[in-house]
Design a protein around this motif. Sequence first.
Motif, PDB file in Angstrom:
ATOM      1  N   ARG A 161      42.402  39.500  38.568  1.00  0.00           N
ATOM      2  CA  ARG A 161      41.792  40.065  39.774  1.00  0.00           C
ATOM      3  C   ARG A 161      40.278  40.226  39.596  1.00  0.00           C
ATOM      4  O   ARG A 161      39.485  39.921  40.498  1.00  0.00           O
ATOM      5  CB  ARG A 161      42.438  41.418  40.085  1.00  0.00           C
ATOM      6  CG  ARG A 161      41.943  42.066  41.357  1.00  0.00           C
ATOM      7  CD  ARG A 161      42.623  43.395  41.600  1.00  0.00           C
ATOM      8  NE  ARG A 161      42.324  44.370  40.567  1.00  0.00           N
ATOM      9  CZ  ARG A 161      42.496  45.681  40.715  1.00  0.00           C
ATOM     10  NH1 ARG A 161      42.987  46.158  41.849  1.00  0.00           N
ATOM     11  NH2 ARG A 161      42.221  46.508  39.734  1.00  0.00           N
ATOM     12  N   LEU A 162      39.871  40.693  38.424  1.00  0.00           N
ATOM     13  CA  LEU A 162      38.437  40.829  38.152  1.00  0.00           C
ATOM     14  C   LEU A 162      37.769  39.458  38.075  1.00  0.00           C
ATOM     15  O   LEU A 162      36.663  39.263  38.584  1.00  0.00           O
ATOM     16  CB  LEU A 162      38.221  41.588  36.841  1.00  0.00           C
ATOM     17  CG  LEU A 162      38.685  43.045  36.804  1.00  0.00           C
ATOM     18  CD1 LEU A 162      38.332  43.669  35.463  1.00  0.00           C
ATOM     19  CD2 LEU A 162      38.062  43.847  37.937  1.00  0.00           C
ATOM     20  N   HIS A 217      39.158  45.136  32.382  1.00  0.00           N
ATOM     21  CA  HIS A 217      39.768  46.166  33.215  1.00  0.00           C
ATOM     22  C   HIS A 217      39.528  47.572  32.681  1.00  0.00           C
ATOM     23  O   HIS A 217      39.162  48.481  33.434  1.00  0.00           O
ATOM     24  CB  HIS A 217      41.268  45.904  33.327  1.00  0.00           C
ATOM     25  CG  HIS A 217      42.032  47.048  33.902  1.00  0.00           C
ATOM     26  ND1 HIS A 217      42.016  47.353  35.243  1.00  0.00           N
ATOM     27  CD2 HIS A 217      42.811  48.002  33.314  1.00  0.00           C
ATOM     28  CE1 HIS A 217      42.758  48.424  35.465  1.00  0.00           C
ATOM     29  NE2 HIS A 217      43.251  48.829  34.314  1.00  0.00           N
ATOM     30  N   SER A 254      38.821  48.102  41.133  1.00  0.00           N
ATOM     31  CA  SER A 254      38.139  46.832  40.966  1.00  0.00           C
ATOM     32  C   SER A 254      36.633  47.115  40.899  1.00  0.00           C
ATOM     33  O   SER A 254      36.212  48.255  40.722  1.00  0.00           O
ATOM     34  CB  SER A 254      38.482  45.904  42.127  1.00  0.00           C
ATOM     35  OG  SER A 254      38.044  44.593  41.854  1.00  0.00           O
ATOM     36  N   HIS A 279      38.986  42.532  47.835  1.00  0.00           N
ATOM     37  CA  HIS A 279      40.395  42.170  47.689  1.00  0.00           C
ATOM     38  C   HIS A 279      40.743  40.850  48.369  1.00  0.00           C
ATOM     39  O   HIS A 279      41.897  40.412  48.318  1.00  0.00           O
ATOM     40  CB  HIS A 279      41.291  43.269  48.264  1.00  0.00           C
ATOM     41  CG  HIS A 279      41.094  44.603  47.621  1.00  0.00           C
ATOM     42  ND1 HIS A 279      41.377  44.836  46.296  1.00  0.00           N
ATOM     43  CD2 HIS A 279      40.630  45.781  48.119  1.00  0.00           C
ATOM     44  CE1 HIS A 279      41.103  46.091  46.002  1.00  0.00           C
ATOM     45  NE2 HIS A 279      40.657  46.685  47.077  1.00  0.00           N
TER      46      HIS A 279
END
Length: 322
Positions: free
Chosen positions: A269-270, A23, A70, A283
């Motif tokens: 999320r990554l 991140h 992102s 997303h």
Amino acid sequence: MFNSYNDIRKWRENRMDSVSRDHFQLNAFHDQMIQHAFHLAKEKIEREQGPPPAPFAFYLMGSAGRFEQSIWSDQDHGIVFDGKQEHQHYFLKLGEEIREGLAAVGYERCEGNVMASNPLWCQSVEVLQTQISDWLREASWQKLRHFLIFFDSRVLIGDKGLLFQVKKQVFSILEEEPWLFSRLVENVNHVKKGVGIFGQLLPDYSGGKKGNFNLKQTVYFPYVNALRMLALLHHVSAPSTLSRFEAIRSIYPSVAAYEEDFHQLLQHRLQWRNEAESYENVHMLKVDQLPKKDKQQLKTSVRRGQKLYSIAKSIVKEEGWS
């Protein structure tokens, strides 16, 4: 270092894979790309229009402002300058070139036109202060939406004090008119359920995103909205959610307990969307393709985020407008 926007885009293509799993490395890389694109834009405008007529700051908003982008991201940015309103024309030209330069690098233009090429987001300090004050006092859904976008801002290039002047005024207005907290909470009060009564994940069941789970709306935003509300309550000007956690950690142990959840969410999320090929789908997550362990992690993130939002809402209601 770079002679064209295309050079920056190629650099992005060559480097992205090496930073896309962390991140902090990823967001530092986004900052570097935007800075390089900005300098190319500024050089072009200076050749055509001369040097900037007043001191200014170029600031980021949205996920870029929060240092939470992102792999793919759209544009959310503005310019604030310390000068006369007649200087706006110059800075709008700069904003237009920044918009086109970032688009060439790989950042999609903002659908809502939250960019420095829009007069709404390219203002003198004095006019921006008046504009923000008007947005708050009108307190309509759209104007408060503009305000919340603005509040998640940070200066990338230029005088940080210009933006801080505006945020300082925001805190003064909220102290004078605490009823605004209730309107701000209403503005972000809709939280997508995410997990059903039987513990099942609830993706979208209609439209073009059928079968996809919206990470941004369902999982990520409850954390962001919760910490933004608490930042407004405690005059925390830092825009990143992690910085806001740090600032209020000692005040609310019940909130601090969720900091690690958010940090893990940023990393997951990554991991989950590492192969996304465009901003349009970065997303969106196909839940039926997730391993069982990841599905459980996603459910936990949803539940924890919604619990945190509920806690923050109760705090703001008790301390802000009651």
